[in-house]
Motif scaffolding. Structure first.
Motif, short mmCIF file in Angstrom:
data_model
loop_
_atom_site.label_atom_id
_atom_site.label_comp_id
_atom_site.label_asym_id
_atom_site.label_seq_id
_atom_site.Cartn_x
_atom_site.Cartn_y
_atom_site.Cartn_z
N VAL A 165 44.39 46.09 42.46
CA VAL A 165 43.16 45.36 42.47
C VAL A 165 42.15 46.26 42.28
CG1 VAL A 165 43.95 43.12 43.33
CG2 VAL A 165 43.40 45.05 44.91
N ALA A 166 42.22 47.46 42.99
CA ALA A 166 41.10 48.67 42.68
C ALA A 166 41.17 48.94 41.17
CB ALA A 166 41.63 49.57 43.71
N SER A 167 42.33 49.36 40.77
CA SER A 167 42.56 49.79 39.25
C SER A 167 41.58 48.81 38.40
CB SER A 167 43.76 49.89 38.90
OG SER A 167 44.41 50.91 39.62
N ARG A 168 41.89 47.44 38.49
CA ARG A 168 41.30 46.28 37.93
C ARG A 168 39.96 46.42 38.04
NH1 ARG A 168 45.18 41.79 39.24
NH2 ARG A 168 43.54 41.11 40.63
N ALA A 169 39.52 46.69 39.22
CA ALA A 169 38.05 46.59 39.66
C ALA A 169 37.33 47.76 38.89
CB ALA A 169 37.74 46.65 41.06
N ASP A 220 41.45 37.94 40.37
CA ASP A 220 41.27 38.74 38.94
C ASP A 220 39.72 38.48 38.58
OD1 ASP A 220 41.09 39.71 36.57
OD2 ASP A 220 43.03 39.04 35.98
N GLY A 221 38.80 39.49 38.52
CA GLY A 221 37.29 39.35 37.91
C GLY A 221 37.29 38.61 36.67
N SER A 307 35.94 38.53 44.09
CA SER A 307 36.65 39.18 42.88
C SER A 307 36.94 40.56 42.93
CB SER A 307 35.83 38.99 41.58
OG SER A 307 34.64 39.68 41.77
N ASP A 308 38.13 40.86 42.37
CA ASP A 308 38.43 42.52 42.47
C ASP A 308 37.25 43.53 42.26
OD1 ASP A 308 38.62 42.18 39.81
OD2 ASP A 308 40.64 42.04 39.60
N ASP A 309 36.45 42.90 41.35
CA ASP A 309 35.25 43.81 40.90
C ASP A 309 33.96 43.71 41.88
OD1 ASP A 309 34.83 41.48 39.99
OD2 ASP A 309 33.94 42.38 37.92
#
Length: 402
Positions: A165-169, A220-221, A307-309
Motif C-alpha cells: 500500500v505504501a508503494s501504491r501511495a 486503493d486510492g 485511501s493508501d495515498d
C-alpha cells in the motif's frame, strides 16, 4: 548487534534485577483507587547516579524511599507512562527510590511513528502499561517483554504488510512530491517510503494507546471504496492528511538539498538552513496533528476508511461483506519465511472476522485491526488467500529495535 560508539548500559546484578522486575510486575496487578498503575522505572547504580541532561531531567528526593510494591503504587499516579519514570538506585545493600525522571515525550512519540528526532537515557529501563505486561529496555533498545506469563525476546522485525500500500501511495502522490535536486535518490526515496508507512503506523498506534480499539481500512486510492462492502455512517472526502504529508516531505527534501550542498563545499548561509529547519518542524507538527485527528475518529463505533495515498474517506464504517467461499484463511507465523497456518474464521473475534470478510471480497484493500487491550493485527488478501498477522509491531521503521 549495535555498531558504532554505543555503550552498553550497566545492568543490575541478577538477584537485584529479579527483585526489581518482580516488584514491578506485582505492582501492575495492585490497583490504587480502582485504577491499575501504569509507570516506567529507570535504574542506575549509586556510584553512577547521574544521567546526562541531554537525556532528560532528574528530580531527586531529599530522602530516598525503600523500593516496594506499596511505594510504587503510591508514586505511579504522579508519573506519566508516556513521559516520565520512577528513578530507582541500586548498590550492594539493595534498591531504593531516588526520585523521578522526566524523559520528555520524544521517545514515546518516535516509537509510535509521530516523531523522527528523539532522546532516551542510556540506562536500564522497564515499562509497565497494564497488569501482566512488562517491557524491558537497555537504553533505547527493547530487550524482552513479559505478557500474561509469556516471555518473548526482542528481535528486529521488518513488517512487510504495509509495503504494497505504501508503494501504491507514493506512485499516486508522485506528481505532487518535488524530488531533491542534489540528494541521492536512494536516500530520499527510502525516506519517503518509511514516512508513509510511519503515517499508517502512527494512526494505528494512536488508536491502540487510546485503549478502545478500532479498525483502519486502507483502500486503493485509484479505485476508492467499494460501498457495497462497507457502509459509512459519516462519509467524508478530505485530503488534509495527504496535503500535510506532501508538505512535510517537500520541506524535508529542500533541507536535504541544503545539507548535500554544504557537504560538497558550497556555501549555504546558516540562516537559510535555520529557517528551513523551523519550517520543517512546523510542517511535521501539522502532519502529527492531522494524524491524531484521523486516529481520534475511532472513538465512534465502526471503522475508519482512508485511501493508501492518505485521503480520509469516512468513519463509522460497517463492513457488510460476507466471506467468499473461494478463499482460504491463513494465520501468518513468519512473514519473512512465508510460514502460515490454515485456520477457520470462527476462531477470531468480531473485528477480525469482519476484516477477513472484507479482504476475502476485495484484494486491493487491507485492514489494521486494533484490539481493545492494544495489540494490532493486519488482514489482507493475496490471490485466493486471506492472511491474518497478529501482534504486528508497528513501531517507527527508523527504530525497529524499539
Amino acid at each position: 548487534m549495535v555498531a558504532g560508539d554505543y555503550t552498553l548500559p550497566l545492568c543490575p546484578p541478577l538477584p537485584l534485577l529479579r527483585q526489581l522486575l518482580e516488584i514491578c510486575y506485582l505492582t501492575a496487578s495492585a490497583p490504587e483507587e480502582a485504577r491499575y498503575p501504569q509507570f516506567n522505572v529507570i535504574a542506575l547504580p549509586r556510584n553512577d547516579a547521574v544521567i546526562p541532561e541531554s537525556a532528560g531531567r532528574m528530580y531527586r528526593f531529599s530522602s530516598e524511599r525503600p523500593l516496594s510494591v506499596s511505594e510504587l503504587r503510591r508514586l505511579a499516579p504522579a508519573t506519566d507512562v508516556k513521559k516520565s519514570a520512577i528513578l530507582v538506585i541500586w548498590d550492594e545493600q539493595g534498591w531504593s527510590i531516588g526520585g523521578l525522571f522526566d524523559l520528555g515525550t520524544s521517545w514515546h512519540r518516535a516509537r509510535s511513528g509521530l516523531e523522527y528526532r528523539y532522546r532516551s537515557p542510556n540506562n536500564f529501563f522497564a515499562q509497565v502499561d497494564r497488569p501482566g505486561r512488562l517491557r524491558v529496555y537497555q537504553g533505547p533498545y527493547h530487550i524482552a517483554s513479559l505478557t500474561d506469563g509469556i516471555v518473548v525476546a526482542s528481535k528486529f522485525e521488518f513488517n512487510l504488510v504495509l509495503h504494497k500500500v505504501a508503494s501504491r501511495a507514493l506512485e499516486t502522490m508522485g506528481s505532487s512530491i518535488d524530488p531533491p535536486l542534489y540528494e541521492h535518490p536512494k536516500d530520499y526515496e527510502g525516506f519517503e517510503f518509511i514516512a508513509v508507512i510511519n503515517t499508517y503506523a502512527a494512526i494505528a498506534n494512536a488508536i491502540s494507546m487510546a485503549g478502545h480499539g478500532g479498525m483502519v481500512i486502507i483502500v486503493d486510492g485509484k479505485n476508492g471504496l467499494n460501498k457495497s462492502l462497507v457502509k459509512l455512517k459519516y462519509e467524508i472526502f478530505s485530503d488534509n492528511l495527504k496535503n500535510e504529508f506532501i508538505s512535510y516531505i517537500n520541506k524535508h527534501h529542500e533541507i536535504g538539498d541544503y545539507y548535500e550542498l554544504s557537504e560538497d563545499g558550497h556555501l549555504v548561509p546558516e540562516s537559510v538552513i535555520y529557517r528551513s529547519e523551523l519550517n520543517l518542524s512546523d510542517r511535521f507538527e501539522a502532519l502529527v496533528e492531522a494524524t491524531r485527528l484521523v486516529a481520534s475518529l475511532s472513538g465512534c463505533d465502526g471503522s475508519i476508511v482512508i485511501s493508501d495515498d492518505l485521503n480520509l474517506i469516512g468513519f463509522g464504517g460497517e463492513i457488510k461483506a460476507e466471506i467468499s467461499p473461494k478463499v482460504d484463511i491463513f494465520e501468518v507465523i513468519d512473514e519473512m519465511r512465508r510460514k502460515y497456518k490454515k485456520c477457520d474464521i470462527e476462531q477470531f473475534g468480531m473485528r477480525h472476522r469482519s476484516a477477513v470478510k472484507l479482504a476475502s471480497q476485495d484484494e486491493t484493500s487491507m485492514a489494521l485491526v486494533i484490539s481493545q487491550d492494544g495489540p494490532i493485527s493486519a488482514v489482507w488478501r493475496e490471490d485466493e488467500k486471506v492472511f491474518v498477522k497478529k501482534g504486528v509491531n508497528l513501531v517507527n521503521m527508523n527504530m525497529p529495535w524499539a
